[in-house]
Scaffold this motif. Structure first.
Motif, PDB file in Angstrom:
ATOM      1  N   GLU A 228      23.117  68.588  43.521  1.00  0.00           N
ATOM      2  CA  GLU A 228      23.874  67.915  42.310  1.00  0.00           C
ATOM      3  C   GLU A 228      25.673  67.940  43.277  1.00  0.00           C
ATOM      4  O   GLU A 228      26.702  68.539  42.045  1.00  0.00           O
ATOM      5  CB  GLU A 228      24.396  68.517  40.702  1.00  0.00           C
ATOM      6  CG  GLU A 228      23.240  68.442  40.125  1.00  0.00           C
ATOM      7  CD  GLU A 228      22.734  68.786  38.638  1.00  0.00           C
ATOM      8  OE1 GLU A 228      23.263  70.015  38.400  1.00  0.00           O
ATOM      9  OE2 GLU A 228      22.130  68.523  38.057  1.00  0.00           O
ATOM     10  N   VAL A 229      25.589  68.177  44.241  1.00  0.00           N
ATOM     11  CA  VAL A 229      26.291  67.773  45.183  1.00  0.00           C
ATOM     12  C   VAL A 229      26.801  66.320  45.324  1.00  0.00           C
ATOM     13  O   VAL A 229      26.514  66.135  45.526  1.00  0.00           O
ATOM     14  CB  VAL A 229      26.358  68.863  46.170  1.00  0.00           C
ATOM     15  CG1 VAL A 229      27.188  68.417  46.990  1.00  0.00           C
ATOM     16  CG2 VAL A 229      25.613  70.483  45.903  1.00  0.00           C
ATOM     17  N   PRO A 230      27.987  65.926  45.804  1.00  0.00           N
ATOM     18  CA  PRO A 230      28.900  64.809  45.605  1.00  0.00           C
ATOM     19  C   PRO A 230      27.963  64.594  47.497  1.00  0.00           C
ATOM     20  O   PRO A 230      28.436  65.362  48.069  1.00  0.00           O
ATOM     21  CB  PRO A 230      30.347  64.786  45.496  1.00  0.00           C
ATOM     22  CG  PRO A 230      30.091  65.960  44.466  1.00  0.00           C
ATOM     23  CD  PRO A 230      29.326  67.066  45.084  1.00  0.00           C
ATOM     24  N   VAL A 231      28.023  62.993  47.404  1.00  0.00           N
ATOM     25  CA  VAL A 231      27.465  62.673  48.815  1.00  0.00           C
ATOM     26  C   VAL A 231      28.840  61.287  48.594  1.00  0.00           C
ATOM     27  O   VAL A 231      28.567  60.229  48.259  1.00  0.00           O
ATOM     28  CB  VAL A 231      25.587  62.000  48.260  1.00  0.00           C
ATOM     29  CG1 VAL A 231      25.760  61.420  50.101  1.00  0.00           C
ATOM     30  CG2 VAL A 231      24.851  62.901  47.780  1.00  0.00           C
ATOM     31  N   LEU A 232      29.342  61.186  49.990  1.00  0.00           N
ATOM     32  CA  LEU A 232      30.069  60.374  50.568  1.00  0.00           C
ATOM     33  C   LEU A 232      29.653  60.006  52.373  1.00  0.00           C
ATOM     34  O   LEU A 232      28.633  60.426  53.112  1.00  0.00           O
ATOM     35  CB  LEU A 232      31.169  60.460  51.172  1.00  0.00           C
ATOM     36  CG  LEU A 232      32.028  61.413  49.860  1.00  0.00           C
ATOM     37  CD1 LEU A 232      33.246  61.377  50.344  1.00  0.00           C
ATOM     38  CD2 LEU A 232      31.739  60.578  48.663  1.00  0.00           C
ATOM     39  N   ALA A 233      28.560  58.671  52.238  1.00  0.00           N
ATOM     40  CA  ALA A 233      27.598  58.400  52.671  1.00  0.00           C
ATOM     41  C   ALA A 233      28.470  56.442  53.431  1.00  0.00           C
ATOM     42  O   ALA A 233      28.358  56.117  52.348  1.00  0.00           O
ATOM     43  CB  ALA A 233      26.115  57.364  52.559  1.00  0.00           C
ATOM     44  N   ARG A 234      27.732  56.500  54.861  1.00  0.00           N
ATOM     45  CA  ARG A 234      28.430  55.652  55.665  1.00  0.00           C
ATOM     46  C   ARG A 234      27.544  54.626  54.990  1.00  0.00           C
ATOM     47  O   ARG A 234      26.341  54.103  55.244  1.00  0.00           O
ATOM     48  CB  ARG A 234      28.250  55.787  57.030  1.00  0.00           C
ATOM     49  CG  ARG A 234      28.900  53.835  57.814  1.00  0.00           C
ATOM     50  CD  ARG A 234      28.390  54.683  59.442  1.00  0.00           C
ATOM     51  NE  ARG A 234      28.712  54.079  60.200  1.00  0.00           N
ATOM     52  CZ  ARG A 234      29.784  54.330  61.188  1.00  0.00           C
ATOM     53  NH1 ARG A 234      29.393  55.284  62.162  1.00  0.00           N
ATOM     54  NH2 ARG A 234      30.199  53.341  62.579  1.00  0.00           N
ATOM     55  N   ASN A 235      27.841  52.934  54.429  1.00  0.00           N
ATOM     56  CA  ASN A 235      27.551  51.978  54.497  1.00  0.00           C
ATOM     57  C   ASN A 235      26.236  50.845  55.670  1.00  0.00           C
ATOM     58  O   ASN A 235      26.901  50.568  55.634  1.00  0.00           O
ATOM     59  CB  ASN A 235      28.352  50.830  53.790  1.00  0.00           C
ATOM     60  CG  ASN A 235      27.772  50.373  52.902  1.00  0.00           C
ATOM     61  OD1 ASN A 235      26.660  50.243  52.806  1.00  0.00           O
ATOM     62  ND2 ASN A 235      28.567  49.005  51.975  1.00  0.00           N
ATOM     63  N   ILE A 236      25.442  51.447  55.682  1.00  0.00           N
ATOM     64  CA  ILE A 236      24.668  51.272  55.913  1.00  0.00           C
ATOM     65  C   ILE A 236      22.845  50.779  55.640  1.00  0.00           C
ATOM     66  O   ILE A 236      22.741  51.331  54.424  1.00  0.00           O
ATOM     67  CB  ILE A 236      24.013  52.544  57.295  1.00  0.00           C
ATOM     68  CG1 ILE A 236      23.667  53.610  56.888  1.00  0.00           C
ATOM     69  CG2 ILE A 236      24.811  52.457  58.209  1.00  0.00           C
ATOM     70  CD1 ILE A 236      22.961  54.459  58.568  1.00  0.00           C
ATOM     71  N   PRO A 237      21.787  49.897  56.010  1.00  0.00           N
ATOM     72  CA  PRO A 237      21.238  49.831  55.112  1.00  0.00           C
ATOM     73  C   PRO A 237      20.590  50.951  54.297  1.00  0.00           C
ATOM     74  O   PRO A 237      19.920  51.103  53.662  1.00  0.00           O
ATOM     75  CB  PRO A 237      20.251  48.929  55.818  1.00  0.00           C
ATOM     76  CG  PRO A 237      20.991  48.693  57.189  1.00  0.00           C
ATOM     77  CD  PRO A 237      22.520  48.818  57.277  1.00  0.00           C
ATOM     78  N   GLY A 238      19.781  52.599  55.054  1.00  0.00           N
ATOM     79  CA  GLY A 238      18.978  53.308  55.059  1.00  0.00           C
ATOM     80  C   GLY A 238      19.729  53.586  53.769  1.00  0.00           C
ATOM     81  O   GLY A 238      19.257  54.783  52.742  1.00  0.00           O
ATOM     82  N   ASN A 239      21.350  53.942  53.964  1.00  0.00           N
ATOM     83  CA  ASN A 239      21.636  54.893  52.936  1.00  0.00           C
ATOM     84  C   ASN A 239      21.978  54.533  52.129  1.00  0.00           C
ATOM     85  O   ASN A 239      21.713  54.499  50.587  1.00  0.00           O
ATOM     86  CB  ASN A 239      22.711  55.462  53.033  1.00  0.00           C
ATOM     87  CG  ASN A 239      23.491  56.346  54.564  1.00  0.00           C
ATOM     88  OD1 ASN A 239      22.616  56.968  55.118  1.00  0.00           O
ATOM     89  ND2 ASN A 239      24.292  56.125  55.314  1.00  0.00           N
ATOM     90  N   ALA A 240      22.442  52.862  51.818  1.00  0.00           N
ATOM     91  CA  ALA A 240      22.830  51.813  50.990  1.00  0.00           C
ATOM     92  C   ALA A 240      21.461  51.953  49.965  1.00  0.00           C
ATOM     93  O   ALA A 240      20.832  51.723  48.382  1.00  0.00           O
ATOM     94  CB  ALA A 240      22.622  50.445  51.420  1.00  0.00           C
ATOM     95  N   ALA A 241      20.304  52.797  50.326  1.00  0.00           N
ATOM     96  CA  ALA A 241      19.246  51.699  49.871  1.00  0.00           C
ATOM     97  C   ALA A 241      18.498  53.253  49.011  1.00  0.00           C
ATOM     98  O   ALA A 241      17.809  52.776  48.177  1.00  0.00           O
ATOM     99  CB  ALA A 241      17.617  52.165  50.301  1.00  0.00           C
ATOM    100  N   VAL A 242      19.446  54.870  49.309  1.00  0.00           N
ATOM    101  CA  VAL A 242      19.361  56.053  48.867  1.00  0.00           C
ATOM    102  C   VAL A 242      20.256  55.954  47.644  1.00  0.00           C
ATOM    103  O   VAL A 242      20.808  56.541  46.380  1.00  0.00           O
ATOM    104  CB  VAL A 242      19.206  57.029  49.427  1.00  0.00           C
ATOM    105  CG1 VAL A 242      19.293  58.689  48.611  1.00  0.00           C
ATOM    106  CG2 VAL A 242      18.503  56.864  50.235  1.00  0.00           C
ATOM    107  N   VAL A 243      21.957  55.664  48.522  1.00  0.00           N
ATOM    108  CA  VAL A 243      23.379  55.973  47.052  1.00  0.00           C
ATOM    109  C   VAL A 243      23.678  55.169  46.424  1.00  0.00           C
ATOM    110  O   VAL A 243      24.130  53.741  47.163  1.00  0.00           O
ATOM    111  CB  VAL A 243      24.356  56.082  48.284  1.00  0.00           C
ATOM    112  CG1 VAL A 243      25.335  56.482  47.652  1.00  0.00           C
ATOM    113  CG2 VAL A 243      23.624  57.419  48.954  1.00  0.00           C
ATOM    114  N   LYS A 244      23.312  55.039  45.114  1.00  0.00           N
ATOM    115  CA  LYS A 244      24.129  53.591  44.637  1.00  0.00           C
ATOM    116  C   LYS A 244      25.929  53.654  44.147  1.00  0.00           C
ATOM    117  O   LYS A 244      26.022  54.513  43.489  1.00  0.00           O
ATOM    118  CB  LYS A 244      23.452  53.623  43.395  1.00  0.00           C
ATOM    119  CG  LYS A 244      24.362  52.331  42.538  1.00  0.00           C
ATOM    120  CD  LYS A 244      23.222  52.278  41.235  1.00  0.00           C
ATOM    121  CE  LYS A 244      23.881  50.615  40.366  1.00  0.00           C
ATOM    122  NZ  LYS A 244      22.514  50.548  39.362  1.00  0.00           N
TER     123      LYS A 244
END
Length: 308
Positions: free
Chosen positions: A265-281
């Motif tokens: 339950e820790v915030p996530v900031l992820a680079r917008n690439i396909p692999g990350n976008a599939a996990v992070v909404k």
């Protein structure tokens, strides 16, 4: 069933963590799982001897190229689990792509962690469409209860009160595909404006040449720290105590660090690439950014609304 499981087991990496999780699931289902490092073998003939010695009835490989190529030509059935490297990098190399196609021809099944990874694999190897399935990773985080956050800050050479800090954590092996230098300049500028903001990069030195480049740049950057790999329980405790987890990779299959942060339950900031976008909404389970400037705005929002 007695299974041979081939994976890249470099310590304290996402591959090794994923392999251990898969083995745990297999053993919980009643199988015997013989886990071996794919980098310890150079040819299928060595694997043939291992299969005989371990009396294995079937096999599994994490990574179509790194592990799967070693399972070709044996009599036992096998399946493969796609890694991000398979579809994002190795598939673009003609020789490797050909080997991977042949492995898929022999494999009984193939598993992708996300729908986007499945679609990319099907586009590369359409003959294997009928044998590719999606199964997300199972995550179990176990923070070390004895972990001391102040000790971690001292190790990171952060000499400020823990109460007012905003520590952003980037967990990755030091290699170019993880692009740990992507945000160093931006975080250094933000630290000069807001001294409570720090970026701490945690992970093993995978590529020696690139590691020297990272160390040199981090040494010159204010507000950015670099420390080596940590035991999993300690790392989970660090994640639990940090302000947010950052991912700056050029490509990912399914980032274990992101999944673990979400589980904690820790915030996530992820680079917008396909692999990350599939996990992070975006703006639901985390924030996706396409440039350091976008991340800069996200950090200001986080600090304003989440507080210390």
């Amino acid at each position: 069933m007695r299974l041979l499981f081939l994976a890249v087991l470099r310590p304290h990496t996402g591959n090794a963590v994923t392999a251990q999780r898969v083995r745990a699931h297999l053993e919980a289902a009643g199988h015997v799982c013989v886990l071996k490092d794919a980098f310890d073998f150079e040819s299928p003939s060595e694997i043939a001897n291992l299969i005989l010695a371990e009396n294995c009835e079937a096999a599994l490989a994490l990574h179509l190229y790194r592990g799967g190529r070693l399972l070709q030509g044996h009599r036992i059935p096998f399946g493969i689990i796609f890694g991000g490297t398979d579809v994002n990098e190795d598939a673009n190399q003609k020789e490797k792509n050909t080997v991977m196609r042949r492995v898929l021809e022999e494999a009984r099944f193939a598993v992708a962690f996300t729908e986007s990874m499945k679609e990319m694999a099907q586009a590369q190897w359409p003959h294997a469409k009928g044998k590719i399935y999606v199964q997300s990773q199972g995550i179990a985080t176990t923070p070390n209860a004895a972990f001391n956050w102040n000790t971690f800050l001292q190790r990171s050479e952060i000499n400020q009160s823990a109460d007012n800090l905003h520590v952003f954590l980037l967990i990755c092996g030091l290699r170019q595909v993880k692009d740990p230098l992507y945000l160093v300049g931006a975080f250094s500028e933000w630290h000069q404006e807001e001294p409570s903001v720090y970026l701490v990069i945690v992970g093993p030195e995978v590529d020696p040449v690139f590691t020297r480049e990272v160390k040199a740049k981090v040494k010159r950057a204010s507000g950015v720290r670099l420390i080596g790999e940590m035991p999993q329980g300690d790392l989970h405790a660090v994640v639990k105590n940090c302000f947010a987890v950052v991912n700056s990779s050029v490509s990912e299959g399914m980032s274990a660090a992101i999944l673990e942060a979400m589980d904690l339950e820790v915030p996530v900031l992820a680079r917008n690439i396909p692999g990350n976008a599939a996990v992070v909404k975006h703006e639901v389970t985390g924030l996706l950014f396409s440039t350091p400037q976008v991340l800069n705005y996200s950090i200001l929002v986080f600090i304003k609304y989440r507080g210390p």
